[in-house]
Design an enzyme around this catalytic site. Structure first.
Site, PDB file in Angstrom:
ATOM      1  N   HIS A 122       0.824  -1.207   0.000  1.00 27.70           N
ATOM      2  CA  HIS A 122       0.000   0.000   0.000  1.00 27.70           C
ATOM      3  C   HIS A 122       0.861   1.262   0.000  1.00 27.70           C
ATOM      4  O   HIS A 122       0.569   2.228  -0.710  1.00 27.70           O
ATOM      5  CB  HIS A 122      -0.928  -0.003   1.216  1.00 27.70           C
ATOM      6  CG  HIS A 122      -1.871  -1.153   1.243  1.00 27.70           C
ATOM      7  ND1 HIS A 122      -2.981  -1.225   0.439  1.00 27.70           N
ATOM      8  CD2 HIS A 122      -1.853  -2.316   1.972  1.00 27.70           C
ATOM      9  CE1 HIS A 122      -3.627  -2.358   0.675  1.00 27.70           C
ATOM     10  NE2 HIS A 122      -2.955  -3.038   1.600  1.00 27.70           N
ATOM     11  N   ARG A 446      13.331  17.228  16.056  1.00 27.44           N
ATOM     12  CA  ARG A 446      14.093  16.059  16.489  1.00 27.44           C
ATOM     13  C   ARG A 446      14.064  14.921  15.474  1.00 27.44           C
ATOM     14  O   ARG A 446      15.001  14.121  15.419  1.00 27.44           O
ATOM     15  CB  ARG A 446      13.551  15.542  17.830  1.00 27.44           C
ATOM     16  CG  ARG A 446      13.881  16.418  19.016  1.00 27.44           C
ATOM     17  CD  ARG A 446      13.603  15.671  20.313  1.00 27.44           C
ATOM     18  NE  ARG A 446      12.226  15.262  20.416  1.00 27.44           N
ATOM     19  CZ  ARG A 446      11.264  15.966  21.002  1.00 27.44           C
ATOM     20  NH1 ARG A 446      11.562  17.147  21.538  1.00 27.44           N
ATOM     21  NH2 ARG A 446      10.027  15.518  21.063  1.00 27.44           N
ATOM     22  N   ASN A 449      15.722  15.474  10.766  1.00 28.08           N
ATOM     23  CA  ASN A 449      17.092  15.157  10.365  1.00 28.08           C
ATOM     24  C   ASN A 449      17.837  14.706  11.614  1.00 28.08           C
ATOM     25  O   ASN A 449      18.406  15.512  12.349  1.00 28.08           O
ATOM     26  CB  ASN A 449      17.755  16.380   9.732  1.00 28.08           C
ATOM     27  CG  ASN A 449      19.080  16.030   9.067  1.00 28.08           C
ATOM     28  OD1 ASN A 449      19.642  14.973   9.285  1.00 28.08           O
ATOM     29  ND2 ASN A 449      19.588  16.943   8.248  1.00 28.08           N
ATOM     30  N   HIS A 453      20.545  16.497  14.209  1.00 31.71           N
ATOM     31  CA  HIS A 453      20.011  16.650  15.569  1.00 31.71           C
ATOM     32  C   HIS A 453      20.916  15.975  16.599  1.00 31.71           C
ATOM     33  O   HIS A 453      21.126  16.512  17.703  1.00 31.71           O
ATOM     34  CB  HIS A 453      18.604  16.063  15.644  1.00 31.71           C
ATOM     35  CG  HIS A 453      18.066  16.000  17.042  1.00 31.71           C
ATOM     36  ND1 HIS A 453      18.152  14.856  17.811  1.00 31.71           N
ATOM     37  CD2 HIS A 453      17.462  16.933  17.822  1.00 31.71           C
ATOM     38  CE1 HIS A 453      17.623  15.089  18.999  1.00 31.71           C
ATOM     39  NE2 HIS A 453      17.193  16.330  19.030  1.00 31.71           N
ATOM     40  N   TYR A 461      23.815  21.162  22.952  1.00 31.06           N
ATOM     41  CA  TYR A 461      22.854  21.190  24.056  1.00 31.06           C
ATOM     42  C   TYR A 461      23.448  20.627  25.344  1.00 31.06           C
ATOM     43  O   TYR A 461      23.318  21.227  26.418  1.00 31.06           O
ATOM     44  CB  TYR A 461      21.612  20.406  23.658  1.00 31.06           C
ATOM     45  CG  TYR A 461      20.571  20.348  24.758  1.00 31.06           C
ATOM     46  CD1 TYR A 461      19.737  21.430  25.010  1.00 31.06           C
ATOM     47  CD2 TYR A 461      20.426  19.205  25.551  1.00 31.06           C
ATOM     48  CE1 TYR A 461      18.790  21.385  26.014  1.00 31.06           C
ATOM     49  CE2 TYR A 461      19.479  19.155  26.548  1.00 31.06           C
ATOM     50  CZ  TYR A 461      18.670  20.247  26.772  1.00 31.06           C
ATOM     51  OH  TYR A 461      17.736  20.204  27.777  1.00 31.06           O
ATOM     52  N   SER A 484      21.518  26.443  14.623  1.00 31.18           N
ATOM     53  CA  SER A 484      21.014  25.817  13.404  1.00 31.18           C
ATOM     54  C   SER A 484      20.466  26.857  12.430  1.00 31.18           C
ATOM     55  O   SER A 484      20.718  26.774  11.218  1.00 31.18           O
ATOM     56  CB  SER A 484      19.931  24.805  13.761  1.00 31.18           C
ATOM     57  OG  SER A 484      19.417  24.183  12.603  1.00 31.18           O
ATOM     58  N   HIS A 488      21.963  27.680   8.584  1.00 30.20           N
ATOM     59  CA  HIS A 488      21.102  27.661   7.399  1.00 30.20           C
ATOM     60  C   HIS A 488      21.123  29.012   6.677  1.00 30.20           C
ATOM     61  O   HIS A 488      21.231  29.078   5.443  1.00 30.20           O
ATOM     62  CB  HIS A 488      19.669  27.303   7.793  1.00 30.20           C
ATOM     63  CG  HIS A 488      19.464  25.845   8.056  1.00 30.20           C
ATOM     64  ND1 HIS A 488      19.783  25.244   9.259  1.00 30.20           N
ATOM     65  CD2 HIS A 488      18.964  24.857   7.275  1.00 30.20           C
ATOM     66  CE1 HIS A 488      19.490  23.962   9.202  1.00 30.20           C
ATOM     67  NE2 HIS A 488      18.985  23.699   8.011  1.00 30.20           N
TER      68      HIS A 488
END
Length: 599
Positions: A122, A446, A449, A453, A461, A484, A488
């Protein structure tokens, strides 16, 4: 009745597959929770064993003076109260430590979610529907061009030829960045890790040796700080030299994006290697110093280092081999480990299939941009800056933007990374998760990517959380989003040749505010609809505003002169018609500029 029975059987099969996927996901979550619980219990058990090992010896107990029974009873009461308090405080401290512990990245053999879903008939039919839509769309546009113009405009790849006109120079720049990463990063780190062993202070009990101990420790500290400053200088030069080259040579957009993306990837790989192996070299130096009879040298630091180095255990060398570093540079991960789970063989038919699908999705993305975005903004001037045209342009770009998002996800995050993982026999293929079911922006960030991350979580972090503490958890979370968004915007602004921070505002401002406002853990489907609608509108706005600014810089005169023109949006001050044309000096070929669907 036959049709209804067929539909019921198909829905039953789909529900069975859906339940299988849910059971698989819940099993994975249960497995990770059990592993975290077992590791926490093991750490508590080891700490209790260490406390038990620090009990006084029998000789010390015998040498204690004898006390009366009344004194002993009173002291026992006080000891019982103090022991109860200390046990409660230790339990609270252990709870805080276990709650503040960060899970580490565990690599294991697993395939991508789309690979598993495409095995279902499917889900596979949905991909075939997209392929048929692509074929029919290309056929419809080709027939329209033949009947109206007499030629097929789609199969003229002037835009692709311009973007890859200097591919050989792009390859040379990439080779220079690769050689700099291999030669400078690895061998300088290798030199630092081995050379610092000669400055390790040797513990002694003489007064003269204590002075040598202080001087050696000071020399070691100065040596480490010099290399840290050299590492920061290398990062700055690695950022400056490729950018200065592509701006001086006036590279096209696609080759700029390739060089800038590879520049960021090499820097992230470099930081991961240095960040993971620096504690390893320091821990090896402590072990090395203990071999020279320095048994009591900073035991607490040794224990902390051993806890942090779960991936390496006890290192047998201060720096890993070059082959491990070279494999890490090409592996589809940004978290460094000495070894990764590997597959037994390479399926070259699978590699060719994934690369072919990547090329197909790239052509589809080019086709969407060339046919549905460029004609909307090709004749932009001051008359087009109205609310009506602006809103209609965003809505016109919403559907192509959504299809472009699907192409980027399936082409790069699935096909490209799976092809390289197969060629390198890299077994952990979880490059993304089920981001399409996200009901909050934090869940989307999260799962969209996981490769990026994991790097942000591990090296940004966690480090910010350890430096700032639990009270400033929100600051640590925003540091991840801000970094981030900056990366970008760094790639987009340098690729397009102007600073227009639409993506930065959507990512670092609106996205962070929505993360604070929207609930983090919810299963309401309305929030999933909100995430999809926000993605479509945001992508349409990005394509609309970036295209408007691009054509404003082609059709409108300068508002300010000098370097300030790079930061001032020319679309805001476009007061002239479309008569003025600014020559771009080899930016776009004349053949493309004077054609009907030009850039």
């Amino acid at each position: 009745m036959h049709r209804r029975g067929h539909e019921r059987s198909a829905s039953a099969e789909f529900n069975r597959v859906d339940r299988t996927v849910r059971i698989h996901n819940s099993t994975e979550r249960l497995r990770s929770e059990l592993l975290n619980y077992i590791t926490n219990r093991f750490e508590e058990f080891s700490s209790e064993m260490k406390q038990a090992a620090n009990m006084p010896s029998i000789d010390e107990i015998i040498e204690r003076p004898v006390m009366s029974n009344s004194d002993l009873s009173s002291i026992n009461k006080i000891d019982n109260q103090l022991s109860a308090q200390t046990i409660a405080s230790k339990q609270s401290v252990d709870i805080k430590r276990s709650s503040s512990a960060f899970p580490t990245k565990v690599f294991r053999m697993r395939s991508s979610i789309m690979t598993e879903l495409l095995e279902v008939s499917h889900i596979k039919s949905i991909r075939q529907i997209f392929i048929s839509i692509l074929v029919l769309l290309v056929f419809q546009v080709a027939l329209t061009d033949i009947f109206e113009k007499g030629t097929v405009d789609f199969f003229v790849f002037d835009l692709i030829q311009w973007n890859f006109s200097n591919l050989s120079q792009c390859v040379r720049v990439w080779l220079c960045m690769f050689m700099a990463t291999c030669a400078i990063v690895y061998y300088c780190f290798h030199f630092w890790a081995h050379k610092r062993l000669s400055f390790i202070p040797v513990h002694s009990f003489d007064s003269t040796d204590t002075e040598k101990l202080k001087t050696n420790s000071t020399t070691l500290l100065i040596f480490d700080w010099i290399w840290f400053v050299a590492y920061c200088c290398y990062v700055g030069l690695f950022l400056y030299i490729p950018v200065q080259h592509i701006l001086a040579e006036n590279y096209p957009i696609v080759t700029r994006i390739i060089i800038l993306a590879e520049q960021v990837r090499f820097l992230m790989k470099t930081h991961a290697f240095v960040r993971e192996n620096t504690p390893r070299a320091i821990l090896y130096g402590q072990i090395y110093s203990e071999e020279i009879k320095i048994e009591d040298l900073s035991k607490d630091k040794f224990n902390d280092a051993s806890n942090d180095q779960k991936a390496f255990s006890i290192p047998h060398t201060p720096c890993p081999e070059f082959s491990k570093f070279l494999y890490f540079l090409f592996a589809p991960t940004l978290i460094y480990r000495d070894s990764y789970p590997r597959t037994s063989s390479i399926r070259w038919t699978y590699v060719i299939s994934q690369l072919a699908q990547f090329a197909t999705t790239s052509l589809f993305g080019y086709y969407l941009f060339y046919r549905f975005c460029l004609p909307v903004f090709r004749h932009f001037n001051s008359e087009h800056v109205t609310l009506k045209i602006f809103v209609l342009s965003i809505l016109n770009c919403t559907l192509p933007g959504a299809l472009f998002l699907f192409c980027a996800f399936y082409g790069f995050l699935h096909c490209w990374l799976n092809a390289f993982a197969e060629m390198l026999r890299f077994a952990d293929r979880q490059f993304y998760s089920d981001w399409w079911t996200a009901t909050s922006w934090s869940s989307y960030y999260r799962t969209w990517n996981i490769v990026v991350h994991d790097w942000l979580y591990t090296y940004v972090y966690r480090d910010c959380h350890k430096l700032l503490g639990v009270k400033y958890r929100l600051v640590s979370m925003y540091a991840v989003i801000f970094l981030s968004a900056c990366v970008h915007e760094y790639i987009i602004s340098l690729a397009f040749g102007y600073f227009y921070p639409i993506l930065f505002i959507q990512f670092a401002v609106l996205g962070f505010i929505s993360m604070l406002i929207l609930p983090q853990r919810t299963q309401n489907n309305a929030f999933n609809v909100f995430i999809w609608a926000s993605l479509f509108v945001g992508l349409g706005m990005q394509m609309c505003l970036y295209s408007i600014e691009w054509y404003a810089r082609l059709n409108c005169p300068r508002y300010v002169n000098g370097p300030l023109d790079y930061f001032v949006p020319r679309s805001f001050f476009c007061h002239d018609g479309g008569d003025t044309k600014i020559p771009l000096t080899n930016n776009v070929p004349n053949l493309v500029l004077h054609r009907q669907n030009d850039l």
